[in-house]
Design a protein around this motif. Structure first.
Motif, short mmCIF file in Angstrom:
data_model
loop_
_atom_site.label_atom_id
_atom_site.label_comp_id
_atom_site.label_asym_id
_atom_site.label_seq_id
_atom_site.Cartn_x
_atom_site.Cartn_y
_atom_site.Cartn_z
N GLU A 93 0.82 -1.22 0.00
CA GLU A 93 0.00 0.00 0.00
C GLU A 93 0.85 1.27 0.00
OE1 GLU A 93 -3.42 1.54 2.94
OE2 GLU A 93 -3.36 -0.66 2.66
N HIS A 94 1.99 1.24 0.73
CA HIS A 94 2.80 2.44 0.90
C HIS A 94 4.21 2.33 0.35
CE1 HIS A 94 -0.13 2.67 4.30
NE2 HIS A 94 -0.32 3.85 3.73
N GLY A 95 4.54 1.23 -0.31
CA GLY A 95 5.92 1.08 -0.77
C GLY A 95 6.05 0.09 -1.92
N THR A 96 7.28 -0.35 -2.13
CA THR A 96 7.58 -1.28 -3.22
C THR A 96 8.57 -2.33 -2.71
OG1 THR A 96 9.56 -0.17 -4.05
CG2 THR A 96 7.42 0.66 -4.86
N PRO A 97 8.77 -3.40 -3.48
CA PRO A 97 9.78 -4.40 -3.08
C PRO A 97 11.18 -3.79 -2.93
CG PRO A 97 8.34 -5.33 -4.73
CD PRO A 97 8.00 -3.85 -4.64
N LEU A 98 11.44 -2.66 -3.58
CA LEU A 98 12.73 -1.99 -3.44
C LEU A 98 13.00 -1.60 -1.99
CD1 LEU A 98 15.23 -0.77 -4.81
CD2 LEU A 98 13.90 1.30 -5.21
N ASP A 99 11.93 -1.37 -1.22
CA ASP A 99 12.09 -1.04 0.20
C ASP A 99 12.81 -2.16 0.95
OD1 ASP A 99 10.77 1.38 -0.23
OD2 ASP A 99 8.81 0.52 0.25
N LEU A 100 12.58 -3.41 0.55
CA LEU A 100 13.28 -4.54 1.19
C LEU A 100 14.77 -4.48 0.89
CD1 LEU A 100 11.13 -7.78 0.80
CD2 LEU A 100 11.70 -6.51 2.88
N LEU A 101 15.11 -4.13 -0.32
CA LEU A 101 16.52 -4.00 -0.70
C LEU A 101 17.18 -2.89 0.12
CD1 LEU A 101 18.63 -5.13 -2.64
CD2 LEU A 101 17.87 -3.44 -4.32
N ARG A 102 16.48 -1.79 0.27
CA ARG A 102 16.99 -0.68 1.08
C ARG A 102 17.17 -1.12 2.53
NH1 ARG A 102 13.48 2.70 -0.61
NH2 ARG A 102 14.76 3.50 -2.28
N ALA A 103 16.23 -1.88 3.06
CA ALA A 103 16.32 -2.38 4.44
C ALA A 103 17.52 -3.33 4.58
CB ALA A 103 15.03 -3.09 4.83
N ALA A 104 17.72 -4.20 3.59
CA ALA A 104 18.86 -5.13 3.64
C ALA A 104 20.17 -4.34 3.66
CB ALA A 104 18.81 -6.08 2.44
N TYR A 105 20.23 -3.27 2.91
CA TYR A 105 21.42 -2.41 2.90
C TYR A 105 21.69 -1.84 4.30
CZ TYR A 105 24.34 1.68 2.24
OH TYR A 105 25.33 2.62 2.38
N HIS A 106 20.64 -1.26 4.90
CA HIS A 106 20.81 -0.64 6.22
C HIS A 106 21.15 -1.68 7.29
CE1 HIS A 106 19.91 3.50 5.25
NE2 HIS A 106 18.91 3.08 4.49
N LEU A 107 20.53 -2.85 7.23
CA LEU A 107 20.82 -3.90 8.21
C LEU A 107 22.24 -4.44 8.01
CD1 LEU A 107 17.37 -5.67 8.10
CD2 LEU A 107 18.31 -4.39 10.04
N GLY A 108 22.65 -4.58 6.76
CA GLY A 108 24.02 -5.02 6.48
C GLY A 108 25.04 -4.03 6.98
#
Length: 178
Positions: A93-108
């Motif tokens: 509703e508020h985002g895209t699958p790209l948000d998961l990639l961004r989260a993986a970057y920040h967690l890494g």
């Protein structure tokens, strides 16, 4: 008090590679969570009630599906035990699958142990990280599930549980790096 003997284990066969499926099926199991499986030395009890003293080469990661070989030649299949984990999904509703990639970057960037799947990320529970991910408009839920984090860029070859043979060599592609 009855004294059980301890079986020493010092060999691991990654993903039961080269073993006959019938042998693996008949093997005892040992269910271990990630905290134990990332250690090269630990004690455990298998499904037959045998005490195992595991001594693997330092840096060895034990994965669900691996097979331990005991000193007597018996096999023990490793099962990744369900444990508390956070499941992170993108919000359609508020985002895209790209948000998961961004989260993986920040967690890494924070050196967080992370399991990466096509539609979600999985990590060990952490309230601060859960809040950060929710602020990124991701859906974070807690559950019990096996946890198989990535081995890292320099991990041993057996860290990946998939078969990488996909019909071509990586150097078959032309890459223009200018």
């Amino acid at each position: 008090m009855h004294n059980r003997s301890v079986l020493t284990v010092s060999k691991l066969i990654s993903q039961a590679h080269g073993l006959a499926p019938a042998l693996v099926k008949r093997a005892a199991n040992v269910e271990l969570d990630w905290d134990v499986r990332q250690k090269s030395r630990f004690d455990a009890t298998d499904s037959e009630g045998r005490c195992l003293a595991v001594f693997l080469p330092r840096g060895t990661l034990v994965r669900g599906g691996d097979v331990l070989v005991a000193e007597d030649g018996s096999l023990v299949k490793v099962v990744a035990a369900p444990q508390p984990v956070l499941i992170v999904r993108h919000c359609s509703e508020h985002g895209t699958p790209l948000d998961l990639l961004r989260a993986a970057y920040h967690l890494g960037n924070r050196h967080v142990q992370l399991e990466v799947q096509g539609d979600h990320l999985k990590l060990e529970p952490d309230d601060v990280l859960a809040d950060m991910l929710r602020q990124m408009h991701l859906i974070v839920s807690e559950t019990e599930a096996p946890f198989e984090p990535e081995g890292g860029a320099y991990a041993a070859a057996h860290a990946h549980a998939h078969d990488h043979a996909h019909g071509h060599a990586h150097d078959d592609h032309e890459h223009d790096l200018r």
